[in-house]
Design an enzyme around this catalytic site. Structure first.
Site, mmCIF file in Angstrom:
data_model
loop_
_atom_site.group_PDB
_atom_site.id
_atom_site.type_symbol
_atom_site.label_atom_id
_atom_site.label_comp_id
_atom_site.label_asym_id
_atom_site.label_seq_id
_atom_site.Cartn_x
_atom_site.Cartn_y
_atom_site.Cartn_z
ATOM 1 N N LYS A 51 0.789 -1.232 0.000
ATOM 2 C CA LYS A 51 0.000 0.000 0.000
ATOM 3 C C LYS A 51 0.823 1.286 0.000
ATOM 4 O O LYS A 51 0.387 2.326 0.499
ATOM 5 C CB LYS A 51 -1.010 0.048 1.183
ATOM 6 C CG LYS A 51 -1.828 -1.193 1.379
ATOM 7 C CD LYS A 51 -2.290 -1.872 0.111
ATOM 8 C CE LYS A 51 -3.326 -1.114 -0.668
ATOM 9 N NZ LYS A 51 -3.598 -1.800 -1.979
ATOM 10 N N SER A 52 2.005 1.191 -0.593
ATOM 11 C CA SER A 52 2.889 2.367 -0.617
ATOM 12 C C SER A 52 3.050 2.974 -2.009
ATOM 13 O O SER A 52 3.860 3.885 -2.187
ATOM 14 C CB SER A 52 4.271 1.978 -0.076
ATOM 15 O OG SER A 52 4.153 1.464 1.218
ATOM 16 N N TRP A 56 1.223 2.226 -8.772
ATOM 17 C CA TRP A 56 1.548 3.538 -9.355
ATOM 18 C C TRP A 56 2.892 3.429 -10.088
ATOM 19 O O TRP A 56 3.050 3.868 -11.234
ATOM 20 C CB TRP A 56 1.618 4.570 -8.237
ATOM 21 C CG TRP A 56 1.628 6.007 -8.662
ATOM 22 C CD1 TRP A 56 1.561 6.493 -9.933
ATOM 23 C CD2 TRP A 56 1.685 7.145 -7.791
ATOM 24 N NE1 TRP A 56 1.586 7.867 -9.910
ATOM 25 C CE2 TRP A 56 1.654 8.293 -8.617
ATOM 26 C CE3 TRP A 56 1.763 7.312 -6.404
ATOM 27 C CZ2 TRP A 56 1.701 9.583 -8.081
ATOM 28 C CZ3 TRP A 56 1.804 8.600 -5.883
ATOM 29 C CH2 TRP A 56 1.771 9.718 -6.716
ATOM 30 N N HIS A 107 7.190 -7.187 -2.323
ATOM 31 C CA HIS A 107 7.027 -6.697 -0.945
ATOM 32 C C HIS A 107 8.013 -7.399 -0.010
ATOM 33 O O HIS A 107 7.962 -7.196 1.205
ATOM 34 C CB HIS A 107 5.605 -6.968 -0.449
ATOM 35 C CG HIS A 107 4.525 -6.283 -1.232
ATOM 36 N ND1 HIS A 107 4.558 -4.936 -1.514
ATOM 37 C CD2 HIS A 107 3.373 -6.750 -1.775
ATOM 38 C CE1 HIS A 107 3.468 -4.612 -2.210
ATOM 39 N NE2 HIS A 107 2.745 -5.691 -2.381
ATOM 40 N N PHE A 228 -3.385 10.199 -10.513
ATOM 41 C CA PHE A 228 -4.442 9.378 -9.907
ATOM 42 C C PHE A 228 -5.703 9.393 -10.772
ATOM 43 O O PHE A 228 -6.263 8.346 -11.094
ATOM 44 C CB PHE A 228 -4.744 9.902 -8.485
ATOM 45 C CG PHE A 228 -5.709 9.053 -7.731
ATOM 46 C CD1 PHE A 228 -5.294 7.896 -7.095
ATOM 47 C CD2 PHE A 228 -7.053 9.400 -7.659
ATOM 48 C CE1 PHE A 228 -6.189 7.092 -6.391
ATOM 49 C CE2 PHE A 228 -7.957 8.605 -6.955
ATOM 50 C CZ PHE A 228 -7.519 7.457 -6.320
ATOM 51 N N LYS A 257 -8.208 6.595 -2.582
ATOM 52 C CA LYS A 257 -8.201 8.064 -2.431
ATOM 53 C C LYS A 257 -6.956 8.698 -3.030
ATOM 54 O O LYS A 257 -7.009 9.813 -3.517
ATOM 55 C CB LYS A 257 -8.302 8.443 -0.954
ATOM 56 C CG LYS A 257 -9.684 8.226 -0.376
ATOM 57 C CD LYS A 257 -9.899 9.114 0.816
ATOM 58 C CE LYS A 257 -11.341 9.086 1.247
ATOM 59 N NZ LYS A 257 -11.510 9.680 2.580
ATOM 60 N N GLY A 258 -5.835 8.013 -2.891
ATOM 61 C CA GLY A 258 -4.598 8.510 -3.495
ATOM 62 C C GLY A 258 -4.137 9.844 -2.947
ATOM 63 O O GLY A 258 -3.725 10.719 -3.717
HETATM 64 P P1 A3P Z 1 -5.116 4.678 -0.945
HETATM 65 O O1 A3P Z 1 -5.752 3.392 -0.492
HETATM 66 O O2 A3P Z 1 -4.666 5.517 0.214
HETATM 67 O O3 A3P Z 1 -5.945 5.434 -1.907
HETATM 68 P P2 A3P Z 1 -0.162 -0.292 -3.630
HETATM 69 O O4 A3P Z 1 -0.183 -0.198 -5.104
HETATM 70 O O5 A3P Z 1 1.217 -0.390 -3.055
HETATM 71 O O6 A3P Z 1 -1.075 -1.359 -3.131
HETATM 72 O O7 A3P Z 1 -0.700 1.105 -3.060
HETATM 73 C C1 A3P Z 1 -2.048 1.459 -3.245
HETATM 74 C C2 A3P Z 1 -2.214 2.903 -2.817
HETATM 75 O O8 A3P Z 1 -1.586 3.735 -3.804
HETATM 76 C C3 A3P Z 1 -3.680 3.305 -2.752
HETATM 77 O O9 A3P Z 1 -3.754 4.287 -1.711
HETATM 78 C C4 A3P Z 1 -3.880 3.908 -4.145
HETATM 79 O O10 A3P Z 1 -4.984 4.756 -4.254
HETATM 80 C C5 A3P Z 1 -2.555 4.660 -4.297
HETATM 81 N N1 A3P Z 1 -2.274 5.027 -5.692
HETATM 82 C C6 A3P Z 1 -2.244 4.236 -6.781
HETATM 83 N N2 A3P Z 1 -2.008 4.969 -7.887
HETATM 84 C C7 A3P Z 1 -1.882 6.250 -7.486
HETATM 85 C C8 A3P Z 1 -1.658 7.497 -8.169
HETATM 86 N N3 A3P Z 1 -1.520 7.556 -9.491
HETATM 87 N N4 A3P Z 1 -1.586 8.622 -7.427
HETATM 88 C C9 A3P Z 1 -1.726 8.592 -6.092
HETATM 89 N N5 A3P Z 1 -1.967 7.453 -5.386
HETATM 90 C C10 A3P Z 1 -2.043 6.294 -6.074
#
Ligand code: A3P
Length: 298
Positions: A51-52, A56, A107, A228, A257-258
Site C-alpha cells: 500500500k505504498s 503507481w 514486498h 491518480f 483516495k490517493g
Molecule cells: P489509498 O488506499 O490511500 O488510496 P499499492 O499499489 O502499493 O497497493 O498502493 C495502493 C495505494 O496507492 C492506494 O492508496 C492507491 O490509491 C494509491 N495510488 C495508486 N495509484 C496512485 C496514483 N496515481 N496517485 C496517487 N496514489 C495512487
C-alpha cells in the site's frame, strides 16, 4: 497451529525466515529460490511495503519504457502481468527467460531478494509512504482482497498492524532494513509523498535511474498518464480487471483516495498517541522525516 502462524478465515499468514507470507499465494520453497536468481544490469525491482504506491510505479515504469505512449501500456489484461510480483508462485521461469528490461515488484524483505542486488547488479526503487496512511490503505484493502482476512473493524486491523500480523510484517523493520542496505545497491529511495508533491520530478529521477533520455514532451506524457485521476480511468492500471476471485470489486477500489493524511479520518486520538509513541521509539535513529498531511505540501 504452529507458533509462527496466524490463522485467518480464508488464507493464513505463515512466517517463513522471519517474514510473513500468505499461504496459497506464496510458497516458501519457491520464495527461497529468489535469492539465487542471476540478474542483469537492466533489471529493475520496485520494493514496497504493501500500500505504498506499487501499482503507481508499475504504470510509471511501463510508460517510461514506452516513452509516454499509453497505448503500449494497454496490451496486457492488467499492469501486474507486465510488471509481476517476483514472490508470486509461477513467475520465476518467466523472469529467467524474459527479454530486457525486466521490471518486477516485490514486498519481500531484503534477505529474501536476489543477493546479486547487493553486488550492484540490477536496480532497486524503494517507495516509502507514511505509515499511518499505509495502515489506513491496508485496512481498506483487506476488505476487498479475498486472499486477506476481512478485519472486524478499524480497531481490529489497527491492532493487527501494530503487532505486525499482516503480510509484509512490521512496516518499521521493512523500511529500516532496506534503507540500511541502500549503499550496497543501485537504489533510488523515493517517497509516495514526494510523488504526490511533484510527480514530474519523481518521473525524471526514475527515468534517469533507468538510463532513459526522454524528451520534455515524453516526460510530461508519462506524468499525464500516471496521475491518480487518469490512472483510475485506465482499467489495466487501476486493477479493475483483476478477477473477482482475488478482489471483491463490490467492496471498493484498489485506487481508493490517493492522497496524504486520510489517517486523520480513521485514527482516534488514543490510537494516534500510541502510534506516535511506537513511531518515535522505532524511528528515532532514522534520518528521514515523513509528510503526514496534504496541507504540508500545498
Ligand atoms: P489509498 O488506499 O490511500 O488510496 P499499492 O499499489 O502499493 O497497493 O498502493 C495502493 C495505494 O496507492 C492506494 O492508496 C492507491 O490509491 C494509491 N495510488 C495508486 N495509484 C496512485 C496514483 N496515481 N496517485 C496517487 N496514489 C495512487
Amino acid at each position: 497451529m504452529d507458533a509462527g502462524e496466524v490463522r485467518t478465515q480464508k488464507h493464513q499468514l505463515l512466517t517463513h525466515r522471519g517474514f510473513k507470507l500468505i499461504s496459497g499465494i506464496h510458497d516458501p520453497e519457491y520464495v527461497d529460490q529468489i535469492c539465487h536468481l542471476e540478474l542483469r544490469d537492466s533489471d529493475v525491482f520496485v520494493i514496497t511495503y504493501p500500500k505504498s504506491g506499487t501499482i503507481w510505479m508499475q504504470q510509471i515504469l511501463l510508460l517510461i519504457e514506452a516513452k509516454g505512449d499509453p497505448s503500449s501500456v494497454s496490451q496486457a489484461k492488467y499492469n501486474g502481468d507486465l510488471v509481476p510480483w517476483i514472490e508470486v508462485e509461477g513467475t520465476r521461469e518467466a523472469f529467467i527467460t524474459a527479454p530486457s528490461p525486466r521490471f518486477r515488484v516485490s514486498h519481500l524483505q531484503h534477505h529474501l531478494m536476489p543477493a546479486a542486488l547487493s553486488r550492484r547488479k540490477g536496480k532497486v526503487i524503494y517507495i516509502a509512504r507514511n505509515p499511518k496512511d499505509v495502515l489506513v490503505s491496508y485496512f481498506h484493502f483487506h476488505k476487498i482482497a479475498n486472499m486477506l482476512d476481512t478485519p472486524k473493524d478499524f480497531n481490529d486491523f489497527f491492532e493487527r498492524f501494530m503487532r505486525a500480523e499482516v503480510f509484509g510484517g512490521s512496516w518499521f523493520e521493512h523500511i529500516k532494513t532496506w534503507y540500511s542496505h541502500r549503499e550496497e545497491m543501485n537504489m533510488l529511495f523515493i517517497t509516495y509523498e514526494e510523488m504526490i508533491q511533484d510527480l514530474a520530478s519523481a518521473v525524471k529521477r526514475i527515468s534517469s535511474l533507468l538510463g532513459k533520455n526522454l524528451t520534455e514532451e515524453q516526460l510530461s506524457d508519462v506524468v499525464k498518464h500516471s496521475t491518480f485521476t487518469n490512472m483510475k480511468k485506465i482499467p489495466q492500471a487501476s486493477y479493475e480487471q483483476v478477477s473477482d476471485d482475488l478482489l471483491n470489486h463490490q467492496q471498493g477500489n484498489f485506487m481508493r483516495k490517493g492522497t496524504i493524511g486520510d489517517w486523520k479520518n480513521h485514527f482516534t486520538v488514543a490510537q494516534n498517541e500510541r502510534f506516535d509513541e511506537v513511531f518515535h521509539r522505532e524511528m528515532q535513529d532514522f534520518p528521514l522525516s515523513f509528510i503526514w498531511d496534504i496541507r504540508d505540501i500545498r
